[in-house]
Design an enzyme around this catalytic site. Structure first.
Site, PDB file in Angstrom:
ATOM      1  N   GLU A 240       1.055  -1.255   0.431  1.00 41.73           N
ATOM      2  CA  GLU A 240       0.067  -0.099  -0.123  1.00 41.73           C
ATOM      3  C   GLU A 240       0.246   1.467  -0.176  1.00 41.73           C
ATOM      4  O   GLU A 240       1.418   1.744   0.973  1.00 41.73           O
ATOM      5  CB  GLU A 240      -1.032  -0.077   1.381  1.00 41.73           C
ATOM      6  CG  GLU A 240      -2.202  -0.836   1.177  1.00 41.73           C
ATOM      7  CD  GLU A 240      -2.635  -0.795   0.246  1.00 41.73           C
ATOM      8  OE1 GLU A 240      -2.997  -0.314  -0.301  1.00 41.73           O
ATOM      9  OE2 GLU A 240      -3.469  -2.000   0.331  1.00 41.73           O
ATOM     10  N   CYS A 274      -2.344   9.221   3.086  1.00 38.12           N
ATOM     11  CA  CYS A 274      -1.921   8.418   1.676  1.00 38.12           C
ATOM     12  C   CYS A 274      -3.288   8.924   0.338  1.00 38.12           C
ATOM     13  O   CYS A 274      -2.641   9.747  -1.036  1.00 38.12           O
ATOM     14  CB  CYS A 274      -1.429   7.494   1.687  1.00 38.12           C
ATOM     15  SG  CYS A 274      -3.443   6.130   1.946  1.00 38.12           S
TER      16      CYS A 274
HETATM   17  P1  NAD Z   1       8.577   5.089   6.260  1.00 41.83           P
HETATM   18  O1  NAD Z   1       9.688   4.978   4.447  1.00 41.83           O
HETATM   19  O2  NAD Z   1       9.328   6.666   7.083  1.00 41.83           O
HETATM   20  O3  NAD Z   1       8.598   3.950   6.602  1.00 41.83           O
HETATM   21  C1  NAD Z   1       7.817   3.303   5.753  1.00 41.83           C
HETATM   22  C2  NAD Z   1       7.855   1.762   7.139  1.00 41.83           C
HETATM   23  O4  NAD Z   1       8.792   1.182   6.223  1.00 41.83           O
HETATM   24  C3  NAD Z   1       8.667   1.870   7.975  1.00 41.83           C
HETATM   25  O5  NAD Z   1       8.500   0.947   9.110  1.00 41.83           O
HETATM   26  C4  NAD Z   1      10.357   1.611   8.155  1.00 41.83           C
HETATM   27  O6  NAD Z   1      11.122   1.366   9.234  1.00 41.83           O
HETATM   28  C5  NAD Z   1       9.729   1.380   6.695  1.00 41.83           C
HETATM   29  N1  NAD Z   1      10.911   1.054   6.065  1.00 41.83           N
HETATM   30  C6  NAD Z   1      12.400   1.610   5.941  1.00 41.83           C
HETATM   31  N2  NAD Z   1      12.638   1.038   4.970  1.00 41.83           N
HETATM   32  C7  NAD Z   1      12.418   0.486   4.842  1.00 41.83           C
HETATM   33  C8  NAD Z   1      12.722  -1.265   3.586  1.00 41.83           C
HETATM   34  N3  NAD Z   1      14.320  -0.747   3.046  1.00 41.83           N
HETATM   35  N4  NAD Z   1      12.740  -1.993   3.608  1.00 41.83           N
HETATM   36  C9  NAD Z   1      11.611  -2.093   4.491  1.00 41.83           C
HETATM   37  N5  NAD Z   1      11.101  -1.414   5.474  1.00 41.83           N
HETATM   38  C10 NAD Z   1      11.669  -0.625   5.119  1.00 41.83           C
HETATM   39  O7  NAD Z   1       7.484   6.081   5.637  1.00 41.83           O
HETATM   40  P2  NAD Z   1       6.280   7.293   5.947  1.00 41.83           P
HETATM   41  O8  NAD Z   1       7.163   8.248   5.898  1.00 41.83           O
HETATM   42  O9  NAD Z   1       6.215   6.628   7.746  1.00 41.83           O
HETATM   43  O10 NAD Z   1       5.314   6.482   5.372  1.00 41.83           O
HETATM   44  C11 NAD Z   1       4.859   7.606   4.259  1.00 41.83           C
HETATM   45  C12 NAD Z   1       4.466   7.556   2.875  1.00 41.83           C
HETATM   46  O11 NAD Z   1       3.253   5.587   3.266  1.00 41.83           O
HETATM   47  C13 NAD Z   1       3.436   7.986   1.944  1.00 41.83           C
HETATM   48  O12 NAD Z   1       4.018   8.162   0.512  1.00 41.83           O
HETATM   49  C14 NAD Z   1       1.991   7.549   1.940  1.00 41.83           C
HETATM   50  O13 NAD Z   1       1.700   8.042   0.858  1.00 41.83           O
HETATM   51  C15 NAD Z   1       2.900   6.223   2.387  1.00 41.83           C
HETATM   52  N6  NAD Z   1       0.931   5.444   2.934  1.00 41.83           N
HETATM   53  C16 NAD Z   1       0.027   5.048   2.340  1.00 41.83           C
HETATM   54  C17 NAD Z   1      -0.761   3.673   2.638  1.00 41.83           C
HETATM   55  C18 NAD Z   1      -1.835   3.183   1.391  1.00 41.83           C
HETATM   56  O14 NAD Z   1      -2.700   2.862   2.471  1.00 41.83           O
HETATM   57  N7  NAD Z   1      -1.848   3.487   0.425  1.00 41.83           N
HETATM   58  C19 NAD Z   1      -1.345   4.347   3.953  1.00 41.83           C
HETATM   59  C20 NAD Z   1      -0.474   5.368   4.395  1.00 41.83           C
HETATM   60  C21 NAD Z   1       0.790   5.777   4.175  1.00 41.83           C
END
Ligand code: NAD
Length: 466
Positions: A240, A274
């Site tokens: 997502e 998102c």
């Molecule tokens: P982020 O990158 O800071 O973190 C997301 C998660 O990914 C964290 O738990 C982080 O520790 C983990 N992570 C980081 N690097 C990783 C890797 N290489 N492999 C696996 N996991 C890793 O993201 P964020 O800034 O918290 O999120 C915001 C983004 O999420 C926006 O783009 C938003 O649109 C999207 N989002 C999408 C949805 C949806 O349902 N489509 C919902 C909420 C947020």
């Protein structure tokens, strides 16, 4: 309170610790445990060991446990909401809404069932489709909806018989750890493990040989890394990801009535959703009036600590996002006309004034990229097909909305938007029984609805000669 992680049914300290900040002050809110790789391995091993017994239970037996978790969360909703505001920044009313949404979600997933279906039965053959759980699910979450997303991943995974290792984002781990404390005695050891990292264990989880499925919510750029990482083992995967949702506002709207809804769609959770409206295309006949109304709403919005009564917009969740949004503000000033807001507030914490930008070209960064903050570009169009083409001119395809006085016309326009969800005259209405999935680079697979639940299962066809 002393926060603990949940590994194999025990509330434990971390090999390391992590400072968690309150975005409304920039100060340390709490110090919490953080896992090292050995603790991640322990959590995965516990989940693997718990899988045979948990998956052997009936839906009815698992349902009782999930219903009890929903009841417990509801009973402690005020405590969860307060902590959520403190670590995430959203106003307390929105935090309460998130927690109550999570309660409803857990009840929905608790009630779900995946039954064996008979595909064909004749005198000569019987073909059945069974659905079996996958094993250990690795759930990786972002920082914008930590409570709701915990439930949207644990609910379907657990009811279908999987076990889980869940990992919140490092800037919002506290509500997940409160959840850990709440459920520790409610589930058999190892069924749900909750660990914290410092952005270093997500990648290890996606490669872990004993994790069968990764359910990831976060930005598209990280989602691509996750997909690459699971390729070596062909793990099941739900992504997502990000969005750059357009609101298309037709010339027949009552501007005063729709402007507050569009404003909310862009500014709720300080724009860190998102599915937030991230660009507006308004018909030229109502462009001036809509810009004026949105600017007025931005000027009037109370921006403050989310714990204060009356706050409409809280801080950005973390320093990195705050700096990123300030970059978008620079782009807005350089390429468009800022008619409300335009800068950070001069106070502690990560506050940005709600900002409306008009007369900005489609090529500007603020229009092309996901700002994930309270800065909204408003563009004008003459011909609706041109607006649709511009809305679709993006690699994202998460959501979108159409605003009109004519519902049928709205549906016709919505039917041309290349996104997983398009609302007509509303926004962010997401019942749990309705599937939610991104088109294009906004995701792979989806959540919610029967289809989302079945993503936590593998189909097995039994084909019998009679
Ligand atoms: P982020 O990158 O800071 O973190 C997301 C998660 O990914 C964290 O738990 C982080 O520790 C983990 N992570 C980081 N690097 C990783 C890797 N290489 N492999 C696996 N996991 C890793 O993201 P964020 O800034 O918290 O999120 C915001 C983004 O999420 C926006 O783009 C938003 O649109 C999207 N989002 C999408 C949805 C949806 O349902 N489509 C919902 C909420 C947020």
């Amino acid at each position: 309170m002393a926060y603990k992680m949940l590994i194999n049914g025990k509330l434990v300290d971390g090999a390391k610790t992590l400072d968690v900040f309150n975005p409304a002050t920039g100060g340390v809110l709490a110090v919490c445990p953080r896992a090292d790789q050995a603790q991640l391995n322990e959590a995965v091993a516990a989940a693997k060991a718990a899988f045979p017994a948990w998956s052997a239970l009936s839906f009815g037996e698992r349902r009782k446990k999930l219903d009890a978790i929903a009841d417990a969360l509801e009973a402690r909703a005020t405590e969860f909401a307060r902590l959520l505001t403190q670590e995430q920044g959203k106003p307390i009313a929105q935090a309460t809404g998130e927690v109550m949404g999570a309660v409803a979600g857990m009840r929905y997933f608790a009630a779900a069932e995946v039954e064996t279906s008979i595909i064909r039965e004749t005198e000569r053959e019987r073909i059945l489709e069974q659905r079996t759980p996958l094993g250990v699910v690795g759930a990786i979450m972002p920082w914008n909806f930590p409570v709701l997303l915990m439930v949207m991943k644990t609910g379907p995974a657990l009811i279908t018989g999987n076990t889980i290792v869940a990992k919140p984002a490092p800037t919002t781990p506290l509500t997940s750890l409160l959840f850990a404390e709440m459920v520790a005695d409610m589930l058999p050891p190892g069924v749900l493990n909750i660990i914290v990292d410092a952005n270093d264990l997500g990648a290890v989880m996606t490669k872990h040989k004993d994790i069968a499925k990764v359910s990831f919510t976060g930005p598209t750029v990280t989602g691509k890394k996750v997909m690459e990482s699971v390729a070596s083992s062909l793990k099941r995967l739900t992504l997502e990801l990000g969005g750059n949702d357009a609101a298309i506002v037709l010339g027949d709207v009552d501007v005063k009535a729709v402007a507050p809804k569009i404003f909310d769609a862009a500014m709720s959770n300080a724009g860190q959703i998102c599915l937030a409206t991230k660009r507006v295309y308004a018909h030229s006949s109502i462009y001036e009036e809509l810009c004026g109304e949105l600017a007025r709403l931005a000027d009037e919005a109370v921006v403050d600590d989310g714990l204060k009564q009356g706050t409409a917009i809280g801080p950005l969740q973390n320093k990195m996002q705050y700096e990123k949004v300030k970059g978008f503000l620079e782009d807005a000033r350089a390429n468009g006309k800022v008619i409300a807001g335009g800068g950070a507030l001069e106070r502690e914490g990560y506050f940005i004034a709600p900002t409306i930008v008009r007369d900005i070209p489609d090529s500007a960064r603020l229009v092309r990229e996901e700002q994930f903050g309270p800065v909204l570009p408003v563009l004008s169009f003459e011909d609706v097909d041109d607006a649709i083409a511009r809305a679709n001119d993006t690699d994202y395809g998460l959501g979108g909305s159409v605003w009109t006085g004519d519902v049928e016309r709205g549906v016709a326009v919505a039917s041309k938007v290349q996104s997983g969800t398009v609302w007509v005259n509303k926004w962010l209405d997401m019942p749990f029984d309705v599937p939610f999935r991104g088109a294009k680079q906004s995701g792979i697979g989806g959540e919610n609805g029967q289809e989302g639940i079945e993503e936590y299962t593998q189909a097995r066809i039994i084909n019998v000669a009679l």
